[in-house]
Design an enzyme around this catalytic site. Sequence first.
Site, PDB file in Angstrom:
ATOM      1  N   ARG A   6      -0.645 -46.037   0.757  1.00 37.61           N
ATOM      2  CA  ARG A   6       0.656 -46.083   1.907  1.00 37.61           C
ATOM      3  C   ARG A   6       1.875 -46.285   1.121  1.00 37.61           C
ATOM      4  O   ARG A   6       3.015 -45.917   1.394  1.00 37.61           O
ATOM      5  CB  ARG A   6       0.347 -47.164   2.948  1.00 37.61           C
ATOM      6  CG  ARG A   6       0.338 -48.591   2.189  1.00 37.61           C
ATOM      7  CD  ARG A   6       0.134 -49.690   3.656  1.00 37.61           C
ATOM      8  NE  ARG A   6       0.154 -50.977   3.109  1.00 37.61           N
ATOM      9  CZ  ARG A   6      -0.469 -51.617   2.312  1.00 37.61           C
ATOM     10  NH1 ARG A   6      -1.682 -50.924   2.071  1.00 37.61           N
ATOM     11  NH2 ARG A   6      -0.386 -52.935   2.145  1.00 37.61           N
ATOM     12  N   HIS A   7       1.740 -46.928  -0.079  1.00 32.14           N
ATOM     13  CA  HIS A   7       2.982 -47.169  -0.956  1.00 32.14           C
ATOM     14  C   HIS A   7       3.504 -45.841  -1.551  1.00 32.14           C
ATOM     15  O   HIS A   7       4.756 -45.971  -1.513  1.00 32.14           O
ATOM     16  CB  HIS A   7       2.656 -48.218  -1.980  1.00 32.14           C
ATOM     17  CG  HIS A   7       2.143 -49.462  -1.431  1.00 32.14           C
ATOM     18  ND1 HIS A   7       2.970 -50.540  -0.669  1.00 32.14           N
ATOM     19  CD2 HIS A   7       0.945 -50.159  -1.269  1.00 32.14           C
ATOM     20  CE1 HIS A   7       2.543 -51.255  -0.346  1.00 32.14           C
ATOM     21  NE2 HIS A   7       1.052 -51.386  -0.703  1.00 32.14           N
ATOM     22  N   HIS A  66      26.617 -56.854 -23.771  1.00 37.02           N
ATOM     23  CA  HIS A  66      26.820 -57.785 -24.584  1.00 37.02           C
ATOM     24  C   HIS A  66      26.108 -59.220 -23.970  1.00 37.02           C
ATOM     25  O   HIS A  66      25.710 -60.154 -24.950  1.00 37.02           O
ATOM     26  CB  HIS A  66      28.324 -58.073 -25.122  1.00 37.02           C
ATOM     27  CG  HIS A  66      29.052 -58.098 -23.767  1.00 37.02           C
ATOM     28  ND1 HIS A  66      29.302 -57.304 -22.910  1.00 37.02           N
ATOM     29  CD2 HIS A  66      29.487 -59.240 -23.124  1.00 37.02           C
ATOM     30  CE1 HIS A  66      29.987 -57.321 -21.611  1.00 37.02           C
ATOM     31  NE2 HIS A  66      30.377 -58.820 -21.923  1.00 37.02           N
ATOM     32  N   CYS A 100      21.601 -57.401 -18.284  1.00 36.19           N
ATOM     33  CA  CYS A 100      23.008 -57.765 -18.296  1.00 36.19           C
ATOM     34  C   CYS A 100      23.341 -59.343 -17.925  1.00 36.19           C
ATOM     35  O   CYS A 100      22.268 -60.085 -17.987  1.00 36.19           O
ATOM     36  CB  CYS A 100      24.018 -56.714 -17.502  1.00 36.19           C
ATOM     37  SG  CYS A 100      23.896 -56.807 -15.548  1.00 36.19           S
ATOM     38  N   GLY A 101      24.651 -59.687 -17.740  1.00 40.02           N
ATOM     39  CA  GLY A 101      24.706 -61.144 -17.266  1.00 40.02           C
ATOM     40  C   GLY A 101      23.801 -61.535 -15.857  1.00 40.02           C
ATOM     41  O   GLY A 101      23.195 -62.536 -16.020  1.00 40.02           O
ATOM     42  N   GLY A 105      22.175 -58.876 -14.022  1.00 36.83           N
ATOM     43  CA  GLY A 105      21.171 -58.149 -13.904  1.00 36.83           C
ATOM     44  C   GLY A 105      21.530 -57.304 -12.847  1.00 36.83           C
ATOM     45  O   GLY A 105      20.905 -55.970 -12.545  1.00 36.83           O
ATOM     46  N   ILE A 106      22.476 -57.517 -12.136  1.00 30.47           N
ATOM     47  CA  ILE A 106      22.792 -56.550 -10.910  1.00 30.47           C
ATOM     48  C   ILE A 106      23.759 -55.433 -11.221  1.00 30.47           C
ATOM     49  O   ILE A 106      23.312 -54.300 -10.950  1.00 30.47           O
ATOM     50  CB  ILE A 106      23.918 -57.299 -10.147  1.00 30.47           C
ATOM     51  CG1 ILE A 106      23.290 -58.828  -9.625  1.00 30.47           C
ATOM     52  CG2 ILE A 106      24.629 -56.606  -8.898  1.00 30.47           C
ATOM     53  CD1 ILE A 106      24.186 -59.584  -8.727  1.00 30.47           C
ATOM     54  N   GLY A 107      24.688 -55.589 -12.231  1.00 27.22           N
ATOM     55  CA  GLY A 107      25.222 -54.199 -12.772  1.00 27.22           C
ATOM     56  C   GLY A 107      24.508 -53.108 -13.180  1.00 27.22           C
ATOM     57  O   GLY A 107      24.242 -52.117 -13.125  1.00 27.22           O
ATOM     58  N   HIS A 109       4.075 -52.111  -5.412  1.00 27.23           N
ATOM     59  CA  HIS A 109       4.204 -51.606  -4.369  1.00 27.23           C
ATOM     60  C   HIS A 109       5.542 -50.591  -4.480  1.00 27.23           C
ATOM     61  O   HIS A 109       5.593 -49.562  -3.328  1.00 27.23           O
ATOM     62  CB  HIS A 109       4.713 -52.442  -3.208  1.00 27.23           C
ATOM     63  CG  HIS A 109       3.815 -53.292  -2.630  1.00 27.23           C
ATOM     64  ND1 HIS A 109       3.884 -54.014  -1.388  1.00 27.23           N
ATOM     65  CD2 HIS A 109       2.473 -53.634  -3.011  1.00 27.23           C
ATOM     66  CE1 HIS A 109       2.590 -54.678  -1.214  1.00 27.23           C
ATOM     67  NE2 HIS A 109       1.852 -54.228  -2.071  1.00 27.23           N
TER      68      HIS A 109
HETATM   69  C1  RB5 Z   1      29.764 -58.955 -18.316  1.00 30.71           C
HETATM   70  O1  RB5 Z   1      30.755 -60.102 -18.372  1.00 30.71           O
HETATM   71  C2  RB5 Z   1      29.000 -59.031 -16.972  1.00 30.71           C
HETATM   72  O2  RB5 Z   1      29.810 -58.813 -15.749  1.00 30.71           O
HETATM   73  C3  RB5 Z   1      27.801 -58.122 -16.929  1.00 30.71           C
HETATM   74  O3  RB5 Z   1      27.175 -58.662 -17.971  1.00 30.71           O
HETATM   75  C4  RB5 Z   1      27.106 -58.074 -15.644  1.00 30.71           C
HETATM   76  O4  RB5 Z   1      26.635 -59.461 -15.389  1.00 30.71           O
HETATM   77  C5  RB5 Z   1      27.344 -57.155 -14.613  1.00 30.71           C
HETATM   78  O5  RB5 Z   1      26.669 -57.029 -13.601  1.00 30.71           O
END
Ligand code: RB5
Length: 152
Positions: A132-133, A9, A65-66, A68-70, A98
């Site tokens: 090498r990559h 979302h 996502c918010g 990008g980490i999740g 790479h």
């Molecule tokens: C949603 O609130 C948020 O946690 C999700 O989009 C994201 O940033 C998780 O890594």
Amino acid sequence: MKIAIGSDHAGVQLKAAIVEYLKKKGYEYQDFGVCSTESVDYPDQAAIVARAVANGEFDQGIIICGTGIGVSIAANKIRGIRAALCHDVFSARMARAHNNSNILALGARVIGPGLAEAIVEAYLEAEFAGGRHQLRVDKISKLEEESQKEVH
Ligand code: RB5
């Protein structure tokens, strides 16, 4: 090149901007949603796109996502996926050149549509350098295989 794109979302608006860009540039893509700001769980959306790439149906994926980490953490749990979280153009280019990345992760609460578009362009236009990559990417695949056999 066939591209799978999806978001939770928090990434809906940025996804819409990137879909417009892909359309304008004539890329073949499929939008796996979501298309509303109703709260969903980012691992579900990441898995849909990651599986579509891992099974060979699509060449590249873009997940948002918010932060990008999740979505990047979740996508990297799918065998064969090398998801790269990139918030600058240089990293986006290097992720392909790479690391032979097959998914680009973006954070909609981190960057705006202008930079995101430039990152997507750099990412899609870059090519894997091989050599090498390739050996290093092979080592990543080996780690993936080994970790599946490990009992903790
Ligand atoms: C949603 O609130 C948020 O946690 C999700 O989009 C994201 O940033 C998780 O890594």
